[in-house]
Design a protein around this motif. Sequence first.
Motif, mmCIF file in Angstrom:
data_model
loop_
_atom_site.group_PDB
_atom_site.id
_atom_site.type_symbol
_atom_site.label_atom_id
_atom_site.label_comp_id
_atom_site.label_asym_id
_atom_site.label_seq_id
_atom_site.Cartn_x
_atom_site.Cartn_y
_atom_site.Cartn_z
ATOM 1 N N TYR A 155 51.156 45.010 34.539
ATOM 2 C CA TYR A 155 50.389 44.129 33.659
ATOM 3 C C TYR A 155 49.083 44.762 33.215
ATOM 4 O O TYR A 155 48.663 44.591 32.065
ATOM 5 C CB TYR A 155 50.112 42.798 34.368
ATOM 6 N N ARG A 156 48.416 45.519 34.094
ATOM 7 C CA ARG A 156 47.108 46.077 33.742
ATOM 8 C C ARG A 156 47.204 47.126 32.654
ATOM 9 O O ARG A 156 46.191 47.501 32.057
ATOM 10 C CB ARG A 156 46.428 46.651 34.976
ATOM 11 N N TYR A 157 48.411 47.636 32.365
ATOM 12 C CA TYR A 157 48.570 48.611 31.296
ATOM 13 C C TYR A 157 48.780 47.952 29.931
ATOM 14 O O TYR A 157 48.687 48.607 28.914
ATOM 15 C CB TYR A 157 49.770 49.522 31.570
ATOM 16 N N ARG A 158 49.087 46.673 29.922
ATOM 17 C CA ARG A 158 49.502 46.040 28.671
ATOM 18 C C ARG A 158 48.363 45.960 27.657
ATOM 19 O O ARG A 158 48.582 46.061 26.452
ATOM 20 C CB ARG A 158 50.072 44.651 28.955
ATOM 21 N N GLU A 159 47.158 45.781 28.135
ATOM 22 C CA GLU A 159 46.022 45.689 27.201
ATOM 23 C C GLU A 159 45.805 47.008 26.476
ATOM 24 O O GLU A 159 45.547 47.027 25.274
ATOM 25 C CB GLU A 159 44.759 45.277 27.949
ATOM 26 N N VAL A 160 45.927 48.125 27.199
ATOM 27 C CA VAL A 160 45.718 49.419 26.559
ATOM 28 C C VAL A 160 46.860 49.734 25.599
ATOM 29 O O VAL A 160 46.664 50.432 24.596
ATOM 30 C CB VAL A 160 45.558 50.540 27.606
ATOM 31 N N VAL A 161 48.055 49.223 25.863
ATOM 32 C CA VAL A 161 49.164 49.400 24.920
ATOM 33 C C VAL A 161 48.840 48.701 23.610
ATOM 34 O O VAL A 161 49.009 49.258 22.513
ATOM 35 C CB VAL A 161 50.486 48.862 25.509
ATOM 36 N N ALA B 109 40.448 53.541 27.224
ATOM 37 C CA ALA B 109 41.312 53.315 28.380
ATOM 38 C C ALA B 109 40.512 52.890 29.605
ATOM 39 O O ALA B 109 40.935 52.012 30.365
ATOM 40 C CB ALA B 109 42.121 54.579 28.675
ATOM 41 N N ARG B 110 39.355 53.507 29.790
ATOM 42 C CA ARG B 110 38.529 53.209 30.975
ATOM 43 C C ARG B 110 38.087 51.757 30.957
ATOM 44 O O ARG B 110 38.084 51.078 31.997
ATOM 45 C CB ARG B 110 37.315 54.133 30.969
ATOM 46 N N ASN B 111 37.711 51.258 29.797
ATOM 47 C CA ASN B 111 37.268 49.870 29.691
ATOM 48 C C ASN B 111 38.428 48.887 29.763
ATOM 49 O O ASN B 111 38.204 47.683 29.953
ATOM 50 C CB ASN B 111 36.488 49.657 28.393
ATOM 51 N N ASP B 112 39.645 49.377 29.591
ATOM 52 C CA ASP B 112 40.825 48.527 29.766
ATOM 53 C C ASP B 112 41.332 48.540 31.202
ATOM 54 O O ASP B 112 42.390 47.989 31.495
ATOM 55 C CB ASP B 112 41.950 48.976 28.824
ATOM 56 N N GLY B 113 40.585 49.195 32.099
ATOM 57 C CA GLY B 113 40.925 49.149 33.519
ATOM 58 C C GLY B 113 41.616 50.380 34.064
ATOM 59 O O GLY B 113 42.049 50.376 35.223
ATOM 60 N N PHE B 114 41.730 51.460 33.268
ATOM 61 C CA PHE B 114 42.373 52.671 33.755
ATOM 62 C C PHE B 114 41.463 53.418 34.717
ATOM 63 O O PHE B 114 40.236 53.334 34.642
ATOM 64 C CB PHE B 114 42.717 53.591 32.586
#
Length: 301
Positions: free
Chosen positions: A79-85, A159-164
């Motif tokens: 789920y945490r990758y979906r925002e960056v997608v 990406a960093r601000n999206d939680g990466f």
Amino acid sequence: MRYRILFLLLVTINTFADNTLYDTLTQLSPQSDNTLRALEVSPDPMTVQENNFSVVGSIDDDIKDYLPTAMNVNETLPYRYREVVEDSVYLQVVMLSSIGILAFLPEDITNWNAAKLEEKSLSQRWKDHVSTKPVWDNDSWVINYIGHPVAGAYYYTLARNDGFTIGESAAFSTLMSTFFWEYGYEAFAEVPSIQDLIFTPLVGSLFGEGMFMLEGKLDQQGGVVFGSKGLGNISYFFLDPLGSIADGLKDTLLFFRIDLDVTMSIQTYPQFRVIPHHLTGEPTDSILYSDREIGFIITFQ
């Protein structure tokens, strides 16, 4: 209504990162096999011999391995990758706009010879450029050693601000600068650059982490710079412009009551060619299947 933008970028992602995103992408590539498979159009098994390949198979057993397949990235990734997608999709608007701006810049800045570019079609230019080894370009040092690293930093901070994590953000910067830019949009105009392939993600990730740390300090000050909230907002924008633009596009769509659901899928397409029956001695033509082409499908709904 669904709008689909199909990016058939026929290159392999050479990004080495120990994370779920990379693992998911690399699993799409089929195992390399020097033996090509030839399949009879009819359901009966057959043997084909031409040059250096000889294969026995049937459509029922083998053709399913070569049918187009698709994977919804949004549903497959954590789920945490979906925002960056989703932000990556909005990022394509920025990249396409950048190509449009570059096309109008003087030739002495871009080194794009318009007359030479018009000698071939867009698709042929792209194929020629991506199949050529990267070259040492002649762009100015400002573009190569400042402009490109800054672009890499912007990919990183998005990406960093999206939680990466740091590693994942560096991999994302590499993916965007290499796959989508050098071997994607810019490859329609020029051969990928050695300097850009190295300095954009590498130096850009170092710059990007510094910018991310500055954002943290700005957060601690309540988003205020020299007592001004306005300067703070401007600082936030320049520290993460791509994320700010993505958020702005989302808010604009919501203002017009458009709740846009953005998904990204990866689909593979079999490469094949028809072998005339007179070459095989069979009553019908045969189809030769080899490795797959990989494409991205971005869906707006």
